[in-house]
Design an enzyme around this catalytic site. Structure first.
Site, PDB file in Angstrom:
ATOM      1  N   CYS A  38       3.786  -4.423   6.525  1.00 47.47           N
ATOM      2  CA  CYS A  38       3.331  -4.271   5.148  1.00 47.47           C
ATOM      3  C   CYS A  38       4.454  -3.754   4.246  1.00 47.47           C
ATOM      4  CB  CYS A  38       2.143  -3.309   5.085  1.00 47.47           C
ATOM      5  SG  CYS A  38       0.670  -3.931   5.918  1.00 47.47           S
ATOM      6  N   HIS A  62       0.839  -1.209   0.000  1.00 46.32           N
ATOM      7  CA  HIS A  62       0.000   0.000   0.000  1.00 46.32           C
ATOM      8  C   HIS A  62       0.866   1.249   0.000  1.00 46.32           C
ATOM      9  CE1 HIS A  62       0.892   0.725   4.248  1.00 46.32           C
ATOM     10  NE2 HIS A  62       0.566  -0.531   4.521  1.00 46.32           N
TER      11      HIS A  62
END
Length: 407
Positions: free
Chosen positions: A344, A326
């Site tokens: 992430c 992301h």
């Protein structure tokens, strides 16, 4: 006992009889013949009656589900047998070589009613009906990917069941995968991340672009086993394999590379999970599960305390445990130089948008490097690509059965 209804053929009187314990159909066949003498004034009629008995193995209103329907003829040969349910569906079947028995290809489903019409080679016919007991528990399932979708080359077929499946071989036998190019693949069983029974089908290697895939789950009438219940419907889905895309993530060198048709499309600086603890990223081959866009990410929901709670753009889910790729502009000072996220793969807004717009659900992410907390688990998203093909096939309940056909 089944109800027996009288069926009369033109010029052929039909008598129906019943025998306790079976549905017994009797067709009385009458043969008439006549002729004139050479003088024209003498006439003789020849007449004979022959009783044909047909029995059905399932009878009454509480017949046992999960068994094939069998119709047996005492004398002569069966010409045809039609078995129809209340919804207009038919059970196909085959007549034995000696013409005595017809057996349905599929079993009788629970909570269903059936009408039978049998015809013999003498022109006689008879009818009967029966109903099966309703199931105490019904099992259902969810399928991925979605029907008529276009997906990446790493996307497996995945089935998650509402209730436990103990009769795995019986269920797997009813799952038929058809591909447009005879793709080799296999089913494999696991416990889903949710704790439910799950079975996935993956090809031996990544799909070829353009492959069309169909799944027919002919489960109506199959018993899941103890605590699982019966299936009371069939399922069908299909998808098409889209672009040949692959994303390679190098945790140690802090790079994300997007390849299409084997050619490098984009090389992006990124920062992954902080190594040495729970915030480290997973490595291994995973598959893009969903493009979720702008979502709220709360570290407490994945067991990481209260380190963050924010809206995140261009979110692409890679695991059930909360690993995403992301946009992470707040971490820009570490892009290309260090892994400092909470697990992430973070990029700039512009790079994340480029990747988000380019990727397809089902695209493989191949994540390598020592800065990881281990290899992604089989059930944490789609982790089956981390097994060799032989190891994956060993998870099938049907040894040596790939369950695939071509068009």
């Amino acid at each position: 006992m089944s109800r027996i209804r009288r069926h009369t053929l033109p010029r052929r009187p039909v008598r129906l009889a019943a025998i306790t314990g079976t549905a017994l159909l009797a067709a009385a066949l009458t043969a008439c013949g006549g002729g004139n003498s050479s003088s024209g004034d003498a006439k003789s009629d020849l007449k004979s009656d022959k009783k044909t008995e047909i029995s059905v193995n399932l009878t009454g209103k509480q017949a046992k589900a999960g068994e094939p329907v069998k119709v047996t003829l005492a004398d002569g040969r069966l010409q045809s047998v039609t078995v129809t349910d209340a919804k207009g569906g038919k059970l196909d079947g085959k007549i034995s070589a000696d013409g005595k028995t017809w057996t349905s290809d599929r079993v009788a489903a629970p909570g269903a009613s059936y009408a039978i019409e049998a015809k013999d080679d003498k022109g006689g016919s008879a009818k009967a009906d029966f109903a099966t007991a309703a199931p105490e528990k019904e099992n259902k399932l969810s399928l991925a990917p979605g029907k008529d979708s276009t997906v990446g080359i790493g996307q497996p077929l995945s089935i998650v069941f509402d209730h436990p499946v103990k009769n795995k071989a019986a269920v797997e036998k009813q799952l038929k995968v058809t591909t447009s190019d005879n793709t080799e693949g296999s089913w494999g069983w696991m416990e889903d991340y949710s704790g439910k029974s799950r079975i996935d089908w993956r090809p031996k290697d990544y799909w070829k672009p353009g492959t069309k895939v169909t799944l027919e789950a002919n489960l109506n009438g199959v018993d899941s086993g103890p605590s699982g219940g019966w299936f009371t419907k069939d399922y069908k889905t299909g998808f098409t394999v889209g672009k040949n895309q692959l994303i390679k993530v190098d945790l140690d060198n802090h790079r994300l590379k997007l390849f299409r048709d084997g050619q490098l499309v984009k090389d992006i600086a990124m920062s992954a999970g902080t190594p040495g603890g729970d915030k480290a990223s997973w490595r291994g081959k995973t598959v893009l599960m969903a493009k979720e866009g702008t979502i709220n990410m709360n570290s407490e929901t994945v067991g990481l305390g209260s380190s963050y709670n924010k809206m995140v753009d261009y979110s692409m889910r890679l695991t059930w445990s909360g690993m995403y790729a992301h946009a992470a502009p707040w971490n820009s000072g570490y892009f290309g130089s260090a892994n400092k996220s909470s697990g992430c793969i973070g990029m700039s807004d512009a790079d994340a948008k480029f990747v988000y717009d380019s990727v397809q659900v089902g695209d493989p992410f191949e994540i390598t490097g020592d800065d990881a907390k281990g290899t992604q688990a089989l059930n944490n998203g789609y982790g089956e690509w981390n097994l060799s093909y032989d190891a994956w096939k060993a998870k099938s309940a049907l040894t040596g059965n790939t369950g695939t056909t071509g068009n």
